[in-house]
Design an enzyme around this catalytic site. Structure first.
Site, PDB file in Angstrom:
ATOM      1  N   ASP A 191     -63.158 -23.962  38.879  1.00 32.96           N
ATOM      2  CA  ASP A 191     -62.674 -23.927  40.251  1.00 32.96           C
ATOM      3  C   ASP A 191     -61.774 -22.689  40.384  1.00 32.96           C
ATOM      4  O   ASP A 191     -62.231 -21.586  40.104  1.00 32.96           O
ATOM      5  CB  ASP A 191     -61.967 -25.230  40.618  1.00 32.96           C
ATOM      6  CG  ASP A 191     -61.848 -25.411  42.132  1.00 32.96           C
ATOM      7  OD1 ASP A 191     -62.849 -25.154  42.835  1.00 32.96           O
ATOM      8  OD2 ASP A 191     -60.786 -25.795  42.612  1.00 32.96           O
TER       9      ASP A 191
ATOM     10  N   ASP B 208     -67.766 -23.908  36.377  1.00 34.44           N
ATOM     11  CA  ASP B 208     -66.615 -23.012  36.518  1.00 34.44           C
ATOM     12  C   ASP B 208     -65.340 -23.838  36.421  1.00 34.44           C
ATOM     13  O   ASP B 208     -65.389 -25.064  36.372  1.00 34.44           O
ATOM     14  CB  ASP B 208     -66.672 -22.287  37.866  1.00 34.44           C
ATOM     15  CG  ASP B 208     -66.741 -23.270  39.023  1.00 34.44           C
ATOM     16  OD1 ASP B 208     -65.677 -23.752  39.456  1.00 34.44           O
ATOM     17  OD2 ASP B 208     -67.863 -23.580  39.480  1.00 34.44           O
TER      18      ASP B 208
END
Length: 282
Positions: free
Chosen positions: A209, A207
């Site tokens: 974050d 991802d």
């Protein structure tokens, strides 16, 4: 011998022909699980699931000292940590892999960070915390896995967890120069150096974050697991190629990290201290 520490989603090493299990009990408490020793592709390898069987342990609950000690006692000379992480930079897209060379400790003091103390004083250099030789071998193996995009020379920031960070924290870590954020590789990397083990992180970006504007891109556990699962097969293939290559020789500076580092004279150590220190010095 190479040891694999399996992170989130990697609780066993498929294809591993297990020959024995080494006990989890150590002078520093129990490791996350007994260490499996066996062969993969005909080569000897050790395996330990960081979070225990079935993922029972949060990052701050992992006994990192026991894990590293158990691997060293079982005969490891090298450790490859497979870890999920968040990306703090545009170039490292979710689904890409990374080999960080530097680490920032942004934990909060809840973890035992050293084998030393309590009557045994030592100061070990961690200026260059990873084994460049092991990183080079991992990069060579990665080049043989179709579709695997690998980034090198990055900085990994380790946060306490178990919550995911705020946007302010994400921006702060970016200002620090971090490229990756995770919850588990500190103090693991530094304990490996104290144990004179060559260490490298194979980080899988799951991802961005939470520093990007779109809330749909912020770290969420279900999305992380889905992306991680899609990458695990490539990680397994990489390990296979790594073990099929000629054996990596760790740098003398890594294997001799305790030379001159221990300050306490031998005659002041008790038998238990001498015994665990002898394991680290192997």
């Amino acid at each position: 011998m190479l040891a694999i520490i399996g992170g989130t989603g990697l609780y066993q090493l498929p294809g591993l022909q297990t020959e024995t299990h080494h006990p989890a009990a150590t002078p520093f408490g129990d490791a996350s699980a007994p260490v499996q020793q066996g062969r993969l592709g005909g080569q000897p390898v050790l395996f330990l699931p960081r979070h225990g069987a079935g993922h029972r342990l949060l990052p701050h609950e992992v006994n990192y000292r026991a894990n590293v000690f158990a691997l060293k006692r079982a005969g490891a000379t090298m450790v490859l940590s497979v870890s999920a992480c968040g990306s703090l930079t545009e170039e490292l897209a979710p689904g890409h892999f990374a080999l960080p060379h530097q680490y920032i400790d942004w934990t909060r003091g809840r973890r035992e960070t050293s084998f030393f103390g309590r009557g045994v004083a030592a100061h070990v250099s961690t200026a260059e915390p990873v084994s460049r030789a092991l990183c080079a071998a991992v990069a060579s193996a990665a080049a043989r896995v179709p579709g695997l995009m690998l980034h090198q020379g990055l900085t990994y920031a380790c946060v306490e967890g178990p919550r995911f960070g705020t946007r302010a924290e994400s921006f702060l870590l970016r200002q620090f120069g971090a490229h990756l954020v995770g919850m588990t590789n500190v103090p693991e990397v530094f304990l490996a150096r104290e144990a004179q083990l060559a260490y490298a992180t194979l980080a899988i970006a799951t991802d961005y974050d939470c520093w990007r504007d779109d809330p749909e891109e912020h770290a969420q556990m279900d999305a992380i697991m889905a992306r991680y699962a899609a990458c695990v097969d490539m990680a397994k293939a990489l390990v296979g190629h790594l073990l099929a290559a000629p054996v990596v020789e760790p740098e003398p500076a890594v294997r001799g990290a305790l030379n001159g580092a221990v300050m306490t004279p031998e005659h002041l150590l008790d038998e238990a201290q001498r015994n665990w220190l002898a394991v680290l010095r192997r």
